[in-house]
Design a protein around this motif. Structure first.
Motif, mmCIF file in Angstrom:
data_model
loop_
_atom_site.group_PDB
_atom_site.id
_atom_site.type_symbol
_atom_site.label_atom_id
_atom_site.label_comp_id
_atom_site.label_asym_id
_atom_site.label_seq_id
_atom_site.Cartn_x
_atom_site.Cartn_y
_atom_site.Cartn_z
ATOM 1 N N PHE A 1 0.834 -1.207 0.000
ATOM 2 C CA PHE A 1 0.000 0.000 0.000
ATOM 3 C C PHE A 1 0.865 1.252 0.000
ATOM 4 O O PHE A 1 0.463 2.289 -0.541
ATOM 5 C CB PHE A 1 -0.940 -0.003 1.213
ATOM 6 N N ARG B 1 0.322 4.318 -2.515
ATOM 7 C CA ARG B 1 0.177 5.714 -2.096
ATOM 8 C C ARG B 1 1.189 6.612 -2.796
ATOM 9 O O ARG B 1 0.872 7.755 -3.156
ATOM 10 C CB ARG B 1 0.319 5.839 -0.572
ATOM 11 N N ASP C 1 -2.486 5.871 7.409
ATOM 12 C CA ASP C 1 -3.288 4.807 6.801
ATOM 13 C C ASP C 1 -4.599 4.621 7.557
ATOM 14 O O ASP C 1 -5.657 4.422 6.946
ATOM 15 C CB ASP C 1 -2.502 3.496 6.791
ATOM 16 N N MET D 1 -8.371 5.089 5.996
ATOM 17 C CA MET D 1 -9.391 4.035 5.980
ATOM 18 C C MET D 1 -10.679 4.514 6.637
ATOM 19 O O MET D 1 -11.781 4.137 6.210
ATOM 20 C CB MET D 1 -8.863 2.777 6.666
ATOM 21 N N ALA E 1 -5.106 -1.101 5.959
ATOM 22 C CA ALA E 1 -5.132 -0.655 4.561
ATOM 23 C C ALA E 1 -4.438 -1.640 3.625
ATOM 24 O O ALA E 1 -4.807 -1.738 2.445
ATOM 25 C CB ALA E 1 -4.463 0.717 4.442
ATOM 26 N N GLU E 2 -3.460 -2.362 4.136
ATOM 27 C CA GLU E 2 -2.664 -3.237 3.267
ATOM 28 C C GLU E 2 -3.538 -4.277 2.580
ATOM 29 O O GLU E 2 -4.340 -4.963 3.214
ATOM 30 C CB GLU E 2 -1.572 -3.936 4.082
ATOM 31 N N ARG F 1 -6.057 -3.968 0.604
ATOM 32 C CA ARG F 1 -7.493 -3.697 0.486
ATOM 33 C C ARG F 1 -7.875 -2.935 -0.782
ATOM 34 O O ARG F 1 -9.029 -2.527 -0.926
ATOM 35 C CB ARG F 1 -7.961 -2.899 1.702
ATOM 36 N N LEU G 1 -9.323 6.093 -4.708
ATOM 37 C CA LEU G 1 -9.132 5.059 -3.685
ATOM 38 C C LEU G 1 -10.451 4.375 -3.335
ATOM 39 O O LEU G 1 -10.483 3.172 -3.084
ATOM 40 C CB LEU G 1 -8.511 5.673 -2.430
ATOM 41 N N HIS H 1 -10.939 0.435 -3.530
ATOM 42 C CA HIS H 1 -11.354 -0.269 -2.324
ATOM 43 C C HIS H 1 -12.633 -1.068 -2.591
ATOM 44 O O HIS H 1 -12.744 -2.244 -2.216
ATOM 45 C CB HIS H 1 -11.578 0.724 -1.186
#
Length: 334
Positions: A121, A125, A143, A147, A157-158, A160, A178, A182
């Protein structure tokens, strides 16, 4: 009296001719390429812009025509209120008709952001921060804060965000992109989970996401994904540590210098699958669709081990002795 009548008749004739000439000129202008200050001009039309404002913005952007004429065209079209907000570009050869059609159809000039399978992530980013034309709003957020903005407070966040190419108009916020990524990962994960093998030791869709991220990082050749997943399923089923290097590397974070050492394998972190059994607490990367499918539908195999052959493929073994011989052949004798 006759002379006055002739004067009026001549005047009317001249007006008709002038009007006809003006009509011909207007038709030709409508169908002719617009003069531009450069090979192409760009601008973003904000929501709620008036016809006069749109004409002024286009003239300021480099359309070399009096903005009053552009405004008149918009008004006379009767469709000025239908112009859509967005990012637009005019190129050499575009006509007023083409220009208006673009804005009425919302034919925006789109940029693209590509998220790559196997990225962390942090890498996603970084790409987001450099994406052209994207309005930056989340750069200062952690992060966890990010979220929460996405409506997923407490979710790591990793892993996702679905790795794909996302197209957007200039001026769109990074949070909007995002949200799309997501939501896409949620859909892909749900689709994969309903297809899971009934005998899988995975207990939840989140478990599948974690395993898929490991499969993504361990796979050098697409054809090996299912079998690599099968190895990890076998290990989970018998309580054997997963012993996968990418999780160790992820746990080391910025402390990893590119060379994985024996002491790194022995340094305990929540992600060290040599020192801890079971899955790590979160995904370690962005898994793609095929990795998700492999995680929930592993290939049946008796293998418990695999090692990279050096050409992208893996050598699989059912016993530790066979694995050690494979390591000797493919790793130590290279």
């Amino acid at each position: 009296m006759k002379s006055l009548f002739r004067f009026a008749l001549v005047s009317l004739l001249l007006l008709v001719l002038a009007g006809g000439a003006l009509g011909v000129w207007a038709w030709q202008w409508w169908r002719a390429p617009l003069p531009l200050a450069a090979a192409s001009v760009e601008l973003t039309i904000a929501p709620g812009s008036t016809a006069r404002g749109v004409a002024r913005d286009w003239a300021a952007a480099g359309v070399q025509v009096d903005e009053r004429l552009l405004f008149a065209v918009l008004r006379l079209s009767g469709r000025a209120h239908q112009i859509r907000a967005g990012s637009y570009a005019l190129s050499t050869g575009d006509t007023p008709q083409r220009w208006l059609d673009k804005m009425l159809r919302g034919e925006e000039q789109l940029e693209a952001l590509r998220l790559i399978e196997g990225w962390t992530f942090a890498q996603a980013r970084a790409a987001l921060a450099k994406a052209p034309g994207l309005r930056q709003t989340v750069g200062a957020l952690s992060d966890a804060e990010l979220m929460a903005r996405l409506g997923a407070p407490g979710q790591a966040a990793e892993g996702r965000f679905f790795p794909d190419t996302y197209r957007y108009g200039r001026g769109v916020s990074d949070l909007t992109v995002l949200k799309q990524a997501h939501a896409a990962m949620q859909r892909e994960l749900e689709n994969a989970w309903v297809q899971r093998n009934a005998e899988s030791p995975l207990k939840s869709a989140d478990d599948a996401l974690v395993l898929a991220s490991i499969v993504e990082k361990e796979t050098g050749r697409a054809a090996d994904r299912g079998r690599i997943s099968g190895v990890f399923h076998n290990r989970l089923r018998i309580g054997m540590p997963l012993q996968t290097d990418p999780t160790v590397i992820y746990g080391l974070g910025t402390g990893f210098d590119g060379n994985l050492r024996k002491r790194d394998l022995q340094t305990d972190t929540p992600f060290n699958t040599y020192t801890r059994r079971g899955l790590p607490p979160t995904p370690i990367a962005l898994p793609g669709r095929e990795a998700l499918r492999a995680a929930v539908s592993p290939e049946r195999t008796d293998a418990l081990y695999f090692v990279a052959r050096g050409d992208g493929s893996s050598e699989f073994s059912a016993t530790l002795d066979a694995h050690n011989r494979a390591v000797q052949r493919f790793q130590l004798n290279r």
